[in-house]
Design a protein around this motif. Sequence first.
Motif, PDB file in Angstrom:
ATOM      1  N   HIS A  90       0.897  -1.325   0.041  1.00  0.00           N
ATOM      2  CA  HIS A  90       0.064  -0.051  -0.039  1.00  0.00           C
ATOM      3  C   HIS A  90       0.882   1.247   0.078  1.00  0.00           C
ATOM      4  N   ARG A  93       2.605   4.267  -1.967  1.00  0.00           N
ATOM      5  CA  ARG A  93       2.420   5.156  -3.251  1.00  0.00           C
ATOM      6  C   ARG A  93       1.518   4.222  -4.144  1.00  0.00           C
ATOM      7  N   ASN A  94       1.742   3.830  -5.326  1.00  0.00           N
ATOM      8  CA  ASN A  94       0.984   3.233  -6.235  1.00  0.00           C
ATOM      9  C   ASN A  94       1.227   1.681  -6.312  1.00  0.00           C
ATOM     10  N   GLN A 119       0.224  -1.825  -4.560  1.00  0.00           N
ATOM     11  CA  GLN A 119      -0.871  -2.587  -3.591  1.00  0.00           C
ATOM     12  C   GLN A 119       0.137  -3.328  -2.895  1.00  0.00           C
ATOM     13  N   ARG A 126      -1.085   4.515  -0.297  1.00  0.00           N
ATOM     14  CA  ARG A 126      -1.986   4.341  -1.485  1.00  0.00           C
ATOM     15  C   ARG A 126      -3.400   4.881  -1.058  1.00  0.00           C
ATOM     16  N   GLY A 161       2.574   0.342 -11.207  1.00  0.00           N
ATOM     17  CA  GLY A 161       2.835  -0.203  -9.732  1.00  0.00           C
ATOM     18  C   GLY A 161       3.112  -1.746  -9.603  1.00  0.00           C
TER      19      GLY A 161
END
Length: 371
Positions: free
Chosen positions: A10, A12-13, A15, A62, A367
């Motif tokens: 989670h 920045r971009n 997951q 995120r 990501g």
Amino acid sequence: MYLKTLHLRHFRNYQEQKIEFNAAKTILVGNNAQGKSNLLEGVELLATLRSHRMARDRDLIRDGDAIAQINATLERANGVCDLTLTLRRHGRRSVAINGETVRRQMDFLGVLNAVEFSSLDLELVRGSPEVRRNWLDTLLIQLEPVYAHILQQYNQVLRQRNAFLKRSQESGVRSQESELAIWDAQLVTAGAKVIRRRDRAIQRLAPIAAAWHGSISGSTEVLQINYAPNVPIGKDQKEEVAQAFLGKIQQRSAVELHRGTTLVGPHRDEVELIINQTPARQYGSQGQQRTLVLALKLAELQLIEEVVNEPPLLLLDDVLAELDLSRQNQLLDTIQDRFQTLITTTHLGAFDSQWLNSSQILFVKSGEISM
């Protein structure tokens, strides 16, 4: 030191992404805004607990998530360790080493050492004094992790003293001299520690950077780096810095009360970068300014290696595109396999076949990372 794995959750971009590094050099390839720089930022945060993008913790998490986590496995001369940084949208960050929460951040700092070189670093020459102070402070945190605590103390006292000055300005009352004297004493004590360490760091870094600069420029240019503290310092630093600081702050107290802010102290220091006796920001081409920044980064690498007795990681964020061919070659030749290096790029054209064959190549898109 060798970064074996990096796990982003989670952040920045990203997951959920785990990367295993299996070569001394890793090239991250992808279009802009796919997450290449975010990955390097995760490593930088583990090294310094700071982001060169000056991002707030909630900006690092995120969208839609409450918590982000960066985890790494690091191999050093004294063994393998596991590092974890947890960022919270509504709460304080926390750090852990080998699963054990670390209460003092300075005990987490210095485990992983890294030097980041990005296109933003050209602001070191062209930007404000604050940019150069932040650069120096980030280096110092790795050389002396206790400096993070010292700097935090200074900034806290500075905020409180400024709040006092602001209140005094708004109320129009000038009679709280005894309270101002207390803030002066605290600011001087904390600020003198900052000044002494900044001065010592520049004294160590300057000759190394000058040597690199001479090498890259073919000895046609001479680089000087001077620490220009807002408070003048003498030879007998310990006593003189505090005395000079106190004298100057008392001298400016009337002006500070009038303006409602602190005008004296290391938050107003400058680091002077001078080429052939001319300030670098006024000097020559962008190419010459890039030579200077490259010399600074190579000097950082060398100084950290000398201090910690292990080569730090090198994070190159889309910087090869900013350098001409001769400076690219100087940088790549210096790295070889001496420093574990993570490089971001939009294409592989800057690398020769020998580099590509000895590197791990990863592709980054939206990501997600693939081989």
